[in-house]
Design a protein around this motif. Structure first.
Motif, PDB file in Angstrom:
ATOM      1  N   GLU A  54     -11.290 -75.664  -3.170  1.00 14.62           N
ATOM      2  CA  GLU A  54     -11.067 -76.365  -1.895  1.00 14.62           C
ATOM      3  C   GLU A  54      -9.737 -77.099  -1.894  1.00 14.62           C
ATOM      4  OE1 GLU A  54     -14.443 -78.848  -0.987  1.00 14.62           O
ATOM      5  OE2 GLU A  54     -15.802 -77.141  -1.102  1.00 14.62           O
ATOM      6  N   GLY A  55      -9.332 -77.647  -3.052  1.00 12.55           N
ATOM      7  CA  GLY A  55      -8.075 -78.376  -3.154  1.00 12.55           C
ATOM      8  C   GLY A  55      -6.895 -77.476  -3.471  1.00 12.55           C
ATOM      9  N   ASN A  56      -7.143 -76.158  -3.445  1.00 16.20           N
ATOM     10  CA  ASN A  56      -6.110 -75.168  -3.748  1.00 16.20           C
ATOM     11  C   ASN A  56      -5.474 -75.407  -5.122  1.00 16.20           C
ATOM     12  OD1 ASN A  56      -4.953 -72.756  -2.996  1.00 16.20           O
ATOM     13  ND2 ASN A  56      -3.169 -73.740  -2.066  1.00 16.20           N
ATOM     14  N   GLN A  57      -6.301 -75.849  -6.062  1.00 16.90           N
ATOM     15  CA  GLN A  57      -5.863 -76.097  -7.432  1.00 16.90           C
ATOM     16  C   GLN A  57      -6.168 -74.869  -8.288  1.00 16.90           C
ATOM     17  OE1 GLN A  57      -4.338 -79.090  -8.475  1.00 16.90           O
ATOM     18  NE2 GLN A  57      -4.262 -79.288  -6.256  1.00 16.90           N
ATOM     19  N   PRO A  58      -5.410 -74.660  -9.353  1.00 15.37           N
ATOM     20  CA  PRO A  58      -5.669 -73.488 -10.195  1.00 15.37           C
ATOM     21  C   PRO A  58      -6.964 -73.621 -10.995  1.00 15.37           C
ATOM     22  CG  PRO A  58      -3.937 -74.838 -11.146  1.00 15.37           C
ATOM     23  CD  PRO A  58      -4.267 -75.441  -9.805  1.00 15.37           C
ATOM     24  N   LEU A  59      -7.604 -72.504 -11.181  1.00 12.39           N
ATOM     25  CA  LEU A  59      -8.787 -72.442 -12.039  1.00 12.39           C
ATOM     26  C   LEU A  59      -8.323 -72.168 -13.464  1.00 12.39           C
ATOM     27  CD1 LEU A  59     -11.178 -70.305  -9.807  1.00 12.39           C
ATOM     28  CD2 LEU A  59     -11.248 -72.765 -10.186  1.00 12.39           C
ATOM     29  N   PRO A  60      -9.180 -72.410 -14.445  1.00 17.88           N
ATOM     30  CA  PRO A  60      -8.802 -72.068 -15.816  1.00 17.88           C
ATOM     31  C   PRO A  60      -8.446 -70.585 -15.915  1.00 17.88           C
ATOM     32  CG  PRO A  60     -10.853 -73.309 -15.769  1.00 17.88           C
ATOM     33  CD  PRO A  60     -10.527 -72.967 -14.356  1.00 17.88           C
ATOM     34  N   SER A  61      -7.591 -70.249 -16.877  1.00 18.85           N
ATOM     35  CA  SER A  61      -7.206 -68.846 -17.045  1.00 18.85           C
ATOM     36  C   SER A  61      -8.298 -68.047 -17.761  1.00 18.85           C
ATOM     37  CB  SER A  61      -5.883 -68.741 -17.797  1.00 18.85           C
ATOM     38  OG  SER A  61      -5.949 -69.442 -19.020  1.00 18.85           O
ATOM     39  N   VAL A  62      -9.093 -68.727 -18.568  1.00 19.84           N
ATOM     40  CA  VAL A  62     -10.193 -68.051 -19.259  1.00 19.84           C
ATOM     41  C   VAL A  62     -11.415 -68.970 -19.278  1.00 19.84           C
ATOM     42  CG1 VAL A  62      -9.500 -68.789 -21.580  1.00 19.84           C
ATOM     43  CG2 VAL A  62     -10.842 -66.735 -21.333  1.00 19.84           C
ATOM     44  N   ILE A  63     -12.576 -68.362 -19.072  1.00 16.78           N
ATOM     45  CA  ILE A  63     -13.849 -69.081 -19.075  1.00 16.78           C
ATOM     46  C   ILE A  63     -14.731 -68.464 -20.153  1.00 16.78           C
ATOM     47  CG2 ILE A  63     -15.930 -69.644 -17.760  1.00 16.78           C
ATOM     48  CD1 ILE A  63     -14.175 -69.275 -15.188  1.00 16.78           C
ATOM     49  N   PHE A  64     -15.094 -69.273 -21.145  1.00 17.61           N
ATOM     50  CA  PHE A  64     -16.057 -68.865 -22.162  1.00 17.61           C
ATOM     51  C   PHE A  64     -17.407 -69.392 -21.705  1.00 17.61           C
ATOM     52  CE2 PHE A  64     -12.085 -69.044 -24.514  1.00 17.61           C
ATOM     53  CZ  PHE A  64     -12.162 -67.965 -25.391  1.00 17.61           C
ATOM     54  N   ILE A  65     -18.388 -68.504 -21.532  1.00 18.72           N
ATOM     55  CA  ILE A  65     -19.681 -68.961 -21.046  1.00 18.72           C
ATOM     56  C   ILE A  65     -20.830 -68.441 -21.897  1.00 18.72           C
ATOM     57  CG2 ILE A  65     -19.818 -67.104 -19.329  1.00 18.72           C
ATOM     58  CD1 ILE A  65     -21.290 -69.336 -17.577  1.00 18.72           C
ATOM     59  N   ASP A  66     -21.715 -69.371 -22.246  1.00 24.07           N
ATOM     60  CA  ASP A  66     -22.934 -69.041 -22.970  1.00 24.07           C
ATOM     61  C   ASP A  66     -23.941 -68.477 -21.970  1.00 24.07           C
ATOM     62  OD1 ASP A  66     -24.830 -68.980 -25.084  1.00 24.07           O
ATOM     63  OD2 ASP A  66     -25.585 -70.950 -24.506  1.00 24.07           O
TER      64      ASP A  66
END
Length: 133
Positions: A54-66
């Motif tokens: 919503e704030g047009n901010q960057p997301l992380p480049s990589v997401i490690f998810i369990d």
């Protein structure tokens, strides 16, 4: 520095796994994001990502998810992330982490196009090297 690891998010409810992954990342690439976003469940991550989008901010480049977490597990996170992520934006690399040896998990990863993004826990420097090199 591995560009994929310039900004990291770890979604895992196990503090020991989070600590181990941070350590493996530092051993793999000393310039890795020193302060990754860390969430104990997928819902908290989705809430943060919605605010970033919503704030047009960057997301992380990589997401490690369990995969196995309370409130919102890894599969539910992937579903919800695909729903909220704008298609015109670059999609972060999603890496699934699991100690499960259930072949159904690997099959489910295929259904999301993530069959090559499946890492066995505990994630070590060697696992990161094999994936990123």
């Amino acid at each position: 520095m591995n560009e994929a690891l310039k900004s990291i998010c770890i979604i895992d409810d196990d503090a020991i796994s989070v600590f181990g992954l941070k350590r493996a990342l530092k051993k793999y690439d000393g310039e890795t994001d020193p302060n990754p976003l860390v969430f104990e469940n997928g819902q908290d991550a989705i809430d943060e990502f919605e605010e970033l989008i919503e704030g047009n901010q960057p997301l992380p480049s990589v997401i490690f998810i369990d995969l196995n977490m309370p409130i919102m597990n890894g599969w539910e996170f992937v579903e919800e992330f695909k729903r909220i992520h704008p298609s015109e934006k670059t999609t972060p690399l999603i890496l699934i982490m699991s100690s499960s040896i259930d072949p159904a998990d690997a099959e489910k990863a295929k259904s999301y196009g993530l069959e090559n993004n499946y890492l066995s826990k505990p994630v070590s420097k060697e696992i990161l090297e094999a994936y990123f090199n």
